[in-house]
Design an enzyme around this catalytic site. Structure first.
Site, mmCIF file in Angstrom:
data_model
loop_
_atom_site.group_PDB
_atom_site.id
_atom_site.type_symbol
_atom_site.label_atom_id
_atom_site.label_comp_id
_atom_site.label_asym_id
_atom_site.label_seq_id
_atom_site.Cartn_x
_atom_site.Cartn_y
_atom_site.Cartn_z
ATOM 1 N N HIS A 133 0.831 -1.199 0.000
ATOM 2 C CA HIS A 133 0.000 0.000 0.000
ATOM 3 C C HIS A 133 0.872 1.258 0.000
ATOM 4 O O HIS A 133 0.431 2.327 0.428
ATOM 5 C CB HIS A 133 -0.943 -0.007 1.210
ATOM 6 C CG HIS A 133 -2.253 0.661 0.963
ATOM 7 N ND1 HIS A 133 -2.671 1.769 1.659
ATOM 8 C CD2 HIS A 133 -3.246 0.386 0.086
ATOM 9 C CE1 HIS A 133 -3.862 2.141 1.241
ATOM 10 N NE2 HIS A 133 -4.235 1.319 0.269
ATOM 11 N N ASP A 164 -8.910 12.618 -3.971
ATOM 12 C CA ASP A 164 -7.756 12.267 -3.151
ATOM 13 C C ASP A 164 -6.935 13.521 -2.902
ATOM 14 O O ASP A 164 -7.365 14.639 -3.207
ATOM 15 C CB ASP A 164 -6.921 11.188 -3.853
ATOM 16 C CG ASP A 164 -6.290 10.208 -2.875
ATOM 17 O OD1 ASP A 164 -5.516 10.646 -2.010
ATOM 18 O OD2 ASP A 164 -6.574 9.000 -2.978
ATOM 19 N N HIS A 353 -11.556 9.391 -1.288
ATOM 20 C CA HIS A 353 -10.444 8.496 -0.945
ATOM 21 C C HIS A 353 -9.351 9.220 -0.148
ATOM 22 O O HIS A 353 -8.214 8.770 -0.093
ATOM 23 C CB HIS A 353 -9.862 7.906 -2.236
ATOM 24 C CG HIS A 353 -9.027 6.695 -2.044
ATOM 25 N ND1 HIS A 353 -7.667 6.684 -2.285
ATOM 26 C CD2 HIS A 353 -9.345 5.441 -1.642
ATOM 27 C CE1 HIS A 353 -7.189 5.478 -2.037
ATOM 28 N NE2 HIS A 353 -8.167 4.704 -1.654
ATOM 29 N N GLU A 381 2.729 0.293 4.491
ATOM 30 C CA GLU A 381 2.285 1.685 4.328
ATOM 31 C C GLU A 381 3.475 2.645 4.373
ATOM 32 O O GLU A 381 4.539 2.314 4.900
ATOM 33 C CB GLU A 381 1.313 2.065 5.459
ATOM 34 C CG GLU A 381 0.101 1.160 5.598
ATOM 35 C CD GLU A 381 -1.012 1.524 4.633
ATOM 36 O OE1 GLU A 381 -0.850 2.488 3.842
ATOM 37 O OE2 GLU A 381 -2.055 0.843 4.663
#
Length: 447
Positions: A133, A164, A353, A381
């Site tokens: 991710h 986003d 998002h 992440e």
């Protein structure tokens, strides 16, 4: 900042210096697509694109064609695309059996004279238990950072977009650091293979290599040796994390704990980890004003209109709304006083998002982290923490928040949110069954 953590990471973070002019905030997905295509065409040294996926659709084709054109124009250009290994080998959720994007990558390699390698990174042996991710596109000495992946809706190719955040940072040190981690920390691993070549190894055959990669990633970090811990001016720190209690998670909790006046949080899927909820409660107790922006359930990328046949995936937006309603009910007093403001984003048929945090007038966190249990425990992440101790970057920061809040409405009472009796019959039936067999808690941990 008060010493709320015995081993605080914030003062120890090494960061790279920035000027206010070196950071640009793009206004939307369409501008993000134009920026990305322009920078790919102008690249002279390297292009490293890292995303959850590069989709086989019109926008994805446009990106991949641009990469091949750049390679043909400058054969010495170093081009690498990195996506999640498992996500690339399956079709879209709910769309039936499909070959996945890997088949398309292989076709593009067969039909182009140039070579654009696409690497698949397996963070786990099953997608359910962890994916790549990471975010961030390194193009020469520039980093284009967004939570977006690469497809039609994320890039606003046609009529719909997925909202986003989009930042462009000019910093050779930051670009070098992110490039180094991908090149030496990911694609050199025995677990990582090219998806654009035929005869892919099975995930099962890679189990030991995947386990070794995940073990090493738990201790991996961006190389910031060229940075400084002085924190005297505008700067950026790259952060990495996978698994429980990782450094990125700890920094997120410390940032919330450091808030003295104002905290703003964006997350598309309201399912906050227990540690985040605890720090939010402590911040409210010490008088911090908190704004949390989430997508309306109809702006969730898993939302399916009630007029369409029920699919299990359609229950996800309602699960997130249930979680938000419970949170609002527990904090109704803070909502009434105006100290806590819960905002729902909705704009037409578009989806939401956004992720990230703004802490007082100093810190801004750019991240793909959804601030949920899955992000805190399972997925690999990253984030970029912008530190602005002198207020050099306040106006662009304010304008970004203004843009985010433009299509939001404030929840005045928890009853403003629908409850189980209001849901479509198929959704309500499924959620009742989930509650009855007591797997709801498990679902919240992996969604």
């Amino acid at each position: 900042m008060p010493l709320l953590f015995k081993r605080s990471l914030l003062p120890k973070l090494r960061s790279f210096p920035l000027t206010a002019e070196a950071v640009t905030i793009l206004s939307g997905a369409a501008e993000f697509r134009r920026c990305l295509l322009e920078k790919i065409a102008q690249a002279t040294q390297r292009i490293y694109l890292v995303a959850l996926y590069l989709q086989n659709d019109e926008a994805g084709q446009e990106i991949l064609d641009a990469l091949h054109a750049a390679k043909l124009k400058r054969p010495e250009l170093e081009i690498v695309v990195v996506v999640d290994w498992l996500r690339a080998q399956r079709g879209l959720i709910g769309a039936g059996k499909q070959p996945g994007n890997a088949a398309w990558y292989q076709e593009m390699t067969r039909t182009h004279q140039s070579v654009v390698p696409v690497y698949g990174v397996p963070v786990q042996t099953r997608e359910l238990f962890g994916v790549l991710h990471l975010k961030g596109f390194v193009i020469d000495d520039c980093v284009v950072y967004s939570g977006a992946s690469l497809n039609n809706v994320y890039l606003h190719k046609f009529d719909k977009y997925r909202f986003d955040r989009y930042h462009v940072l000019q910093s050779r040190e930051l670009a070098d650091s992110m490039h180094h981690l991908v090149k030496h920390g990911l694609i050199e691993s025995k677990a990582v293979h090219r998806l654009d070549l035929p005869h892919l190894p099975t995930t099962r055959s890679l189990r030991n290599d995947i386990g070794d990669l995940r073990s090493r990633l738990k201790y991996a970090a961006y190389d910031t040796s060229a940075g400084s811990t002085a924190h005297t001016g505008l700067s950026v720190s790259p952060l990495l994390g996978v698994g429980k209690n990782n450094p990125l998670n700890r920094v997120i909790l410390e940032l919330i704990a450091s808030a003295q006046k104002q905290l703003t949080i964006c997350t598309p899927y309201f399912n906050l980890p227990l540690g985040v909820i605890r720090e939010i409660n402590r911040a409210l107790a010490r008088g911090v004003k908190i704004d949390i922006v989430v997508g309306d359930k109809t702006a969730n990328d898993f939302y399916i209109p009630p007029s369409e046949p029920f699919k299990v995936i359609a229950a996800l937006p309602y699960l997130y709304e249930i979680s938000l309603r419970r949170f609002a009910k527990r904090h109704q007093r803070n909502i009434d006083s105006g100290q806590l403001n819960l905002h729902l984003w909705r704009e037409g048929d578009n989806s939401y998002h956004l992720k990230g945090m703004w802490i007082d007038q100093r810190y801004t966190l750019l991240t793909g982290n959804n601030l949920n249990p899955r992000a805190f425990r399972l997925d690999l992440e990253n984030a970029l923490l912008i530190d602005d101790p002198k207020g050099e970057w306040l106006e662009p920061r304010r304008l970004e928040l203004e843009n985010i809040f433009e299509h939001t409405t404030r929840i005045e009472r928890f009853q403003d949110l629908e409850a189980l009796p209001d849901y479509p019959a198929g959704v309500a039936k499924f959620l009742k069954r989930v509650s009855r067999v007591r797997v709801e808690r498990l679902l919240y941990r992996i969604l």
